[in-house]
Write a protein that holds these residues in place. Structure first.
Motif, PDB file in Angstrom:
ATOM      1  N   LYS A 119       5.082  -7.274  46.110  1.00 43.34           N
ATOM      2  CA  LYS A 119       3.831  -7.431  45.372  1.00 43.34           C
ATOM      3  C   LYS A 119       3.049  -6.123  45.304  1.00 43.34           C
ATOM      4  CE  LYS A 119       3.050 -12.408  45.903  1.00 43.34           C
ATOM      5  NZ  LYS A 119       2.123 -13.469  46.366  1.00 43.34           N
ATOM      6  N   ASN A 157      14.093  -8.231  47.113  1.00 43.96           N
ATOM      7  CA  ASN A 157      14.382  -8.169  45.696  1.00 43.96           C
ATOM      8  C   ASN A 157      15.249  -6.941  45.374  1.00 43.96           C
ATOM      9  OD1 ASN A 157      13.681  -7.145  42.826  1.00 43.96           O
ATOM     10  ND2 ASN A 157      12.970  -9.256  42.806  1.00 43.96           N
ATOM     11  N   GLU A 204      16.683 -16.227  42.237  1.00 44.39           N
ATOM     12  CA  GLU A 204      15.229 -16.051  42.329  1.00 44.39           C
ATOM     13  C   GLU A 204      14.852 -14.576  42.306  1.00 44.39           C
ATOM     14  OE1 GLU A 204      15.057 -20.070  45.060  1.00 44.39           O
ATOM     15  OE2 GLU A 204      14.719 -18.102  45.979  1.00 44.39           O
ATOM     16  N   SER A 205      15.672 -13.747  42.945  1.00 47.43           N
ATOM     17  CA  SER A 205      15.397 -12.311  42.975  1.00 47.43           C
ATOM     18  C   SER A 205      15.357 -11.730  41.564  1.00 47.43           C
ATOM     19  CB  SER A 205      16.460 -11.600  43.815  1.00 47.43           C
ATOM     20  OG  SER A 205      16.223 -10.214  43.893  1.00 47.43           O
ATOM     21  N   ASN A 251      12.214 -13.299  39.549  1.00 42.82           N
ATOM     22  CA  ASN A 251      10.921 -12.761  39.964  1.00 42.82           C
ATOM     23  C   ASN A 251      10.569 -11.448  39.283  1.00 42.82           C
ATOM     24  OD1 ASN A 251      10.469 -14.898  41.678  1.00 42.82           O
ATOM     25  ND2 ASN A 251      11.190 -13.836  43.507  1.00 42.82           N
ATOM     26  N   VAL A 264       6.008 -13.589  36.037  1.00 44.62           N
ATOM     27  CA  VAL A 264       6.486 -14.427  37.137  1.00 44.62           C
ATOM     28  C   VAL A 264       5.956 -13.841  38.441  1.00 44.62           C
ATOM     29  CG1 VAL A 264       8.486 -15.290  38.395  1.00 44.62           C
ATOM     30  CG2 VAL A 264       8.571 -15.084  35.898  1.00 44.62           C
ATOM     31  N   GLU A 277       6.157 -15.754  41.581  1.00 46.61           N
ATOM     32  CA  GLU A 277       7.196 -16.156  42.522  1.00 46.61           C
ATOM     33  C   GLU A 277       7.930 -17.363  41.966  1.00 46.61           C
ATOM     34  OE1 GLU A 277       4.767 -16.602  45.999  1.00 46.61           O
ATOM     35  OE2 GLU A 277       4.366 -18.717  45.603  1.00 46.61           O
ATOM     36  N   SER A 278       9.132 -17.608  42.494  1.00 48.37           N
ATOM     37  CA  SER A 278       9.951 -18.680  41.926  1.00 48.37           C
ATOM     38  C   SER A 278      10.789 -19.353  43.000  1.00 48.37           C
ATOM     39  CB  SER A 278      10.866 -18.131  40.826  1.00 48.37           C
ATOM     40  OG  SER A 278      11.824 -17.231  41.379  1.00 48.37           O
ATOM     41  N   VAL A 314       8.473 -21.946  38.671  1.00 47.80           N
ATOM     42  CA  VAL A 314       7.801 -20.654  38.601  1.00 47.80           C
ATOM     43  C   VAL A 314       6.295 -20.818  38.772  1.00 47.80           C
ATOM     44  CG1 VAL A 314       7.141 -18.771  37.038  1.00 47.80           C
ATOM     45  CG2 VAL A 314       9.526 -19.491  37.183  1.00 47.80           C
ATOM     46  N   ASP A 362       2.146 -15.330  37.164  1.00 44.29           N
ATOM     47  CA  ASP A 362       1.230 -14.259  37.558  1.00 44.29           C
ATOM     48  C   ASP A 362      -0.007 -14.364  36.660  1.00 44.29           C
ATOM     49  OD1 ASP A 362      -0.119 -11.984  38.179  1.00 44.29           O
ATOM     50  OD2 ASP A 362       1.546 -10.601  37.850  1.00 44.29           O
TER      51      ASP A 362
END
Length: 362
Positions: free
Chosen positions: A88, A143, A273-274, A277, A282, A284-285, A298, A301
């Motif tokens: 983030k 990620n 998910e990586s 995202n 997006v 987070e997922s 999802v 953001d």
């Protein structure tokens, strides 16, 4: 003796820190995890205290904004952090300062401009305090695109791997030796690792460990203790992966979260998910199975949505486009059939991992 006592695991971890990390008396450290979590207790408190460091405890919710502010003010010597926080901060605080026009594009394309590379590294070092030897990331999958970006700008980070039952460290590499995609080498002279697979270098199997860091057992729970150890005394981590010839660990996912595809393929939701995202808007997922299909949940953001003037009613269309782009990156058996918007952030553990079990029947 000490080696046969229940404090052996924590002592071994703290001793390893003194051998491998550079904290000296008077250095600063920031404690972001609660003391009830073994990672925070061992690395922030026990190691920091015994090294003579000044330990700062955050009294407010450790959001990326608060954490970034604390780094700038306290300038810690070593930073232990979970992936979610680093991801983030990179996406929100560093990429926009490097170039507002290309933003997340830097996560996907090679940085061939030396000035952009140098600027990105300068911004990243400053926002984490500018006084650290390295950032040790652990506790959840990192990620891949963010990791690639950090490697391109020569940012001093490394990925460590551990679990509470090992007090917690299992593997680690100093950032100069770290291999992207791995979780470092098994702790030399302290731990051993094996993969429950006929080909541990190429075929995924459960990661099993033994050594000084491993617990004696669960308190007053003989049944759980017997279930977590193999007949010959190795700890079952519940994580799936491979190793290389240097005993460097590569994790694919958790055995509990792995989804079995219709034709018997292993699907690792964390890897999907990586990728998800990193798509537009997006935050987070979570990827779950529902009626034999894969669904992407999802949490958008909303800050970025609002700052760009996009209506919330347009999000379903945007997410459908994200789904199409995501599926281009996936094998046919792991494609997402639908993206569902989730109204709030997903509930997380103290180490900022999503409590997946809460959403399995969503």
């Amino acid at each position: 003796s000490l080696w046969n006592s229940s404090d052996r695991s924590l002592w071994s971890n703290v001793n390893y820190c003194h051998e491998m990390l550079p904290v000296k008396p008077g250095d600063n450290m920031v404690a972001m995890l609660p003391m009830g979590h073994v990672f925070g207790m061992t690395y922030d408190f026990l190691y920091g205290f015994s090294a003579g460091a000044h330990i700062y405890f955050l009294t407010r919710m450790p959001t990326p904004k608060i954490i970034a502010q604390s780094f700038a003010e306290i300038k810690p010597r070593v930073i232990s952090c979970v992936p979610l926080i680093v991801e983030k901060i990179i996406k929100k605080n560093i990429l926009p300062r490097v170039d507002n026009k290309i933003g997340k594009l830097l996560l996907h394309v090679p940085i061939i401009n030396d000035k952009i590379r140098a600027l990105a590294r300068k911004e990243a070092m400053e926002i984490f305090g500018g006084n650290f030897d390295e950032i040790i990331i652990g506790g959840a999958p990192f990620n891949a695109e963010v990791e690639h970006f950090l490697k391109q700008i020569s940012f001093p980070y490394t990925i460590a791997y551990g679990m509470t039952e090992c007090g917690p460290l299992i593997s680690y590499d100093h950032n100069n030796e770290y291999v992207p995609g791995s979780c470092g080498q098994i702790l030399k002279g302290i731990m051993k690792v094996r993969i429950d697979s006929e080909d541990p270098y190429n075929k995924v199997g459960e990661i099993q460990v033994s050594g000084e860091n491993v617990m004696k057992g669960y308190y007053k729970n003989d049944e759980a203790t017997q279930n977590v150890f193999t007949e010959d005394g190795w700890l079952r981590t519940g994580d799936l992966g491979t190793i290389d010839h240097d005993n460097r660990i590569f994790i694919r996912g958790r055995s509990k979260t792995m989804i079995l595809g219709a034709s018997g393929q292993n699907i690792y939701p964390e890897e999907i998910e990586s990728k998800l995202n990193n798509l537009p808007f997006v935050m987070e997922s979570l990827v779950v199975e529902k009626n034999g299909k894969l669904i992407g949940m999802v949490y958008p953001d909303y800050d970025t949505v609002d700052s760009t003037g996009i209506s919330h009613t347009d999000l379903p269309v945007i997410m459908e486009q994200n789904r199409i782009e995501l599926n281009k990156l996936l094998a046919p058996y792991e494609t997402i059939s639908e993206i569902q918007l989730y109204p709030t952030e997903f509930e997380k553990t103290p180490k900022k991992s999503i409590k997946r079990y809460l959403y399995s029947n969503y």
